[in-house]
Each structure stands twice: as structure tokens, then as C-alpha cells.
Design an enzyme around this catalytic site. Structure first.
Site, PDB file in Angstrom:
ATOM      1  N   LYS A   1       0.727  -1.306  -0.125  1.00  0.00           N
ATOM      2  CA  LYS A   1      -0.188  -0.026  -0.054  1.00  0.00           C
ATOM      3  C   LYS A   1       0.958   1.367   0.110  1.00  0.00           C
ATOM      4  CE  LYS A   1      -4.020  -2.238   2.315  1.00  0.00           C
ATOM      5  NZ  LYS A   1      -5.135  -1.944   3.148  1.00  0.00           N
TER       6      LYS A   1
ATOM      7  N   TYR B   1     -12.630  -2.392  -3.647  1.00  0.00           N
ATOM      8  CA  TYR B   1     -12.765  -2.685  -2.635  1.00  0.00           C
ATOM      9  C   TYR B   1     -14.517  -2.524  -2.599  1.00  0.00           C
ATOM     10  CZ  TYR B   1      -8.388  -2.247  -0.175  1.00  0.00           C
ATOM     11  OH  TYR B   1      -7.045  -2.716   0.266  1.00  0.00           O
TER      12      TYR B   1
ATOM     13  N   ASN C   1      -2.048   0.578   6.579  1.00  0.00           N
ATOM     14  CA  ASN C   1      -1.547  -0.944   7.374  1.00  0.00           C
ATOM     15  C   ASN C   1      -0.883  -1.620   6.280  1.00  0.00           C
ATOM     16  OD1 ASN C   1      -3.657  -1.644   5.564  1.00  0.00           O
ATOM     17  ND2 ASN C   1      -4.846  -2.618   7.312  1.00  0.00           N
TER      18      ASN C   1
ATOM     19  N   HIS D   1      -2.075  -5.264   1.423  1.00  0.00           N
ATOM     20  CA  HIS D   1      -3.342  -6.111   1.232  1.00  0.00           C
ATOM     21  C   HIS D   1      -2.892  -7.462   0.808  1.00  0.00           C
ATOM     22  CE1 HIS D   1      -7.284  -7.321  -0.305  1.00  0.00           C
ATOM     23  NE2 HIS D   1      -6.386  -7.803  -1.344  1.00  0.00           N
TER      24      HIS D   1
ATOM     25  N   GLU E   1      -9.725 -10.988  -7.813  1.00  0.00           N
ATOM     26  CA  GLU E   1      -8.619  -9.981  -7.437  1.00  0.00           C
ATOM     27  C   GLU E   1      -7.346  -9.789  -8.316  1.00  0.00           C
ATOM     28  OE1 GLU E   1      -7.454  -9.850  -3.365  1.00  0.00           O
ATOM     29  OE2 GLU E   1      -9.750  -9.066  -2.692  1.00  0.00           O
TER      30      GLU E   1
HETATM   31  P1  RTP Z   1      -6.923  -6.011   3.139  1.00  0.00           P
HETATM   32  O1  RTP Z   1      -8.456  -6.094   2.522  1.00  0.00           O
HETATM   33  O2  RTP Z   1      -6.464  -4.329   2.830  1.00  0.00           O
HETATM   34  O3  RTP Z   1      -6.000  -7.194   2.863  1.00  0.00           O
HETATM   35  O4  RTP Z   1      -7.335  -5.914   4.971  1.00  0.00           O
HETATM   36  P2  RTP Z   1      -8.147  -7.004   5.617  1.00  0.00           P
HETATM   37  O5  RTP Z   1      -8.624  -8.027   4.666  1.00  0.00           O
HETATM   38  O6  RTP Z   1      -7.337  -7.220   7.012  1.00  0.00           O
HETATM   39  O7  RTP Z   1      -9.274  -6.094   6.051  1.00  0.00           O
HETATM   40  P3  RTP Z   1     -10.764  -5.582   5.460  1.00  0.00           P
HETATM   41  O8  RTP Z   1     -11.848  -5.986   6.383  1.00  0.00           O
HETATM   42  O9  RTP Z   1     -10.960  -6.441   3.988  1.00  0.00           O
HETATM   43  O10 RTP Z   1     -10.782  -4.178   5.145  1.00  0.00           O
HETATM   44  C1  RTP Z   1     -10.057  -3.619   4.032  1.00  0.00           C
HETATM   45  C2  RTP Z   1      -9.307  -2.322   4.696  1.00  0.00           C
HETATM   46  O11 RTP Z   1     -10.056  -1.384   5.079  1.00  0.00           O
HETATM   47  C3  RTP Z   1      -9.562  -0.732   5.974  1.00  0.00           C
HETATM   48  N1  RTP Z   1     -10.271  -0.957   7.117  1.00  0.00           N
HETATM   49  N2  RTP Z   1     -10.664   0.289   8.066  1.00  0.00           N
HETATM   50  N3  RTP Z   1     -11.468   2.078  10.174  1.00  0.00           N
HETATM   51  C4  RTP Z   1     -11.739   0.435   9.855  1.00  0.00           C
HETATM   52  O12 RTP Z   1     -12.664   0.200  11.024  1.00  0.00           O
HETATM   53  C5  RTP Z   1     -11.226  -0.078   8.970  1.00  0.00           C
HETATM   54  N4  RTP Z   1     -11.645  -1.669   8.809  1.00  0.00           N
HETATM   55  C6  RTP Z   1     -10.855  -1.992   7.944  1.00  0.00           C
HETATM   56  C7  RTP Z   1      -8.039  -1.467   6.282  1.00  0.00           C
HETATM   57  O13 RTP Z   1      -7.150  -0.697   5.720  1.00  0.00           O
HETATM   58  C8  RTP Z   1      -8.119  -2.596   5.664  1.00  0.00           C
HETATM   59  O14 RTP Z   1      -7.099  -3.339   5.578  1.00  0.00           O
HETATM   60 MG    MG Z   2      -9.740  -7.795   3.019  1.00  0.00          MG
END
Ligand code: RTP
Ligand code: MG
Length: 142
Positions: A11, A51, A114, A117, A128
Site C-alpha cells: 500500500k 474494494y 496498514n 493487502h 483480485e
Molecule cells: P485488506 O483487505 O487490505 O487485505 O485488509 P483486511 O482483509 O485485513 O481487512 P478488510 O476488512 O478487508 O478491510 C479492508 C481495509 O479497510 C481498512 N479498514 N478500516 N477503520 C476501520 O474500521 C477499518 N476497517 C478496515 C483497512 O485498511 C483494511 O485493510
Molecule cells: Mg480484506
């Protein structure tokens, strides 16, 4: 044992911190092979489409703002159980909860910025990977 592919994105925060190589190195040391790779600046439209599953979430606009704030590196990783192997290397979404030694524990600042991804399932990975790469841009090496 299942040979899988997964989509990984370094990222904008991690690109800005100049740790692209350190992150790629973790994939390689874990036995994942980089079979496709590109650096690009995401448009809003491309980030929103990527997303789309989070479209109704309160953090969606911030997520798209962040993902379009600078260049990203997108890669396809191939290896045994690549989806879970990559998620294990990444650590928890919130770096405060990420296990020591994971990419997010070592390089991420916040739940928004973070560092990486990774696809969360084989189904997401298939979608994806094809969202970013044509078949002839992927170079299997195993
Ligand atoms: P990613 O998709 O980026 O690999 O991350 P992830 O599966 O661990 O998390 P996901 O639930 O898919 O969320 C995608 C990205 O959105 C941001 N996020 N912000 N502020 C919040 O509560 C929140 N929750 C998620 C994070 O940057 C996350 O990586
Ligand atoms: Mg995710």
C-alpha cells in the site's frame, strides 16, 4: 497440499517508507514466488471497484482516499496455501493487534495505513488477480 495464487498489494504508506524490498523479501523467504508484479497509481474508480465489497462501510471513503494517495505495488504470489500463508505473513488488519514479526506489526502505522493487502480466500484471490493482471502477464515458475 494445494498450489495457490493470491493477490498482494504493497500500500502507499509502505511504498512511501521505501520498504518494498523488505516486504518482497518476506514473501520469498516464506517460499512464496512472485509470478507477476507492477507498480501503479490507482485511480479512484479502480480503487472503488477493487474494494466494492466495502462500499457501504463507514471507512470506505477513507480507504479509497488512502489507496489513491500514492503509488502501490501489486503482485501475484504463488505457493502452497498461498492465501493463508500470505495472510499469516501480513498479520492482523489493525497493526496494534498484529503478531510480532508480521509485516503489519513491523511496518504499519494504523488500521488505515496498514502496509499491505492480501486476498482473504481462494475466491477473492481469483477475482483480485484478474482485476489487475491479464493471463499473459503472469509467469508461473514452479
Ligand atoms: P485488506 O483487505 O487490505 O487485505 O485488509 P483486511 O482483509 O485485513 O481487512 P478488510 O476488512 O478487508 O478491510 C479492508 C481495509 O479497510 C481498512 N479498514 N478500516 N477503520 C476501520 O474500521 C477499518 N476497517 C478496515 C483497512 O485498511 C483494511 O485493510
Ligand atoms: Mg480484506
Amino acid at each position: 497440499m494445494a498450489l495457490e495464487r493470491t493477490l498482494s498489494i504493497i500500500k502507499p504508506d509502505a511504498v512511501a517508507k521505501n520498504v518494498i524490498g523488505e516486504i518482497e523479501s518476506r514473501f520469498e523467504k516464506a517460499g512464496l514466488r512472485i509470478v507477476a508484479m507492477k507498480m501503479l497509481q490507482l485511480s479512484r474508480e479502480k480503487a472503488e471497484g477493487f474494494y466494492a465489497e466495502h462500499k457501504e462501510r463507514p471507512f470506505f471513503k477513507d480507504l479509497v482516499d488512502f489507496m489513491t494517495s500514492g503509488p502501490v505495488v501489486v503482485q501475484v504470489l504463488e505457493g502452497e496455501n498461498a492465501v493463508i500463508a500470505n495472510r499469516d505473513l501480513m498479520g492482523a488488519t489493525n497493526p496494534k493487534e498484529a503478531a510480532p514479526g508480521t509485516i503489519r506489526a513491523d511496518f504499519a502505522q494504523s488500521i488505515d495505513a496498514n502496509a499491505v493487502h492480501g486476498s482473504d480466500s481462494a475466491e477473492s484471490a481469483a477475482r483480485e488477480v484478474s482485476y489487475f493482471f491479464a493471463d499473459d502477464e503472469i509467469c508461473p515458475r514452479s
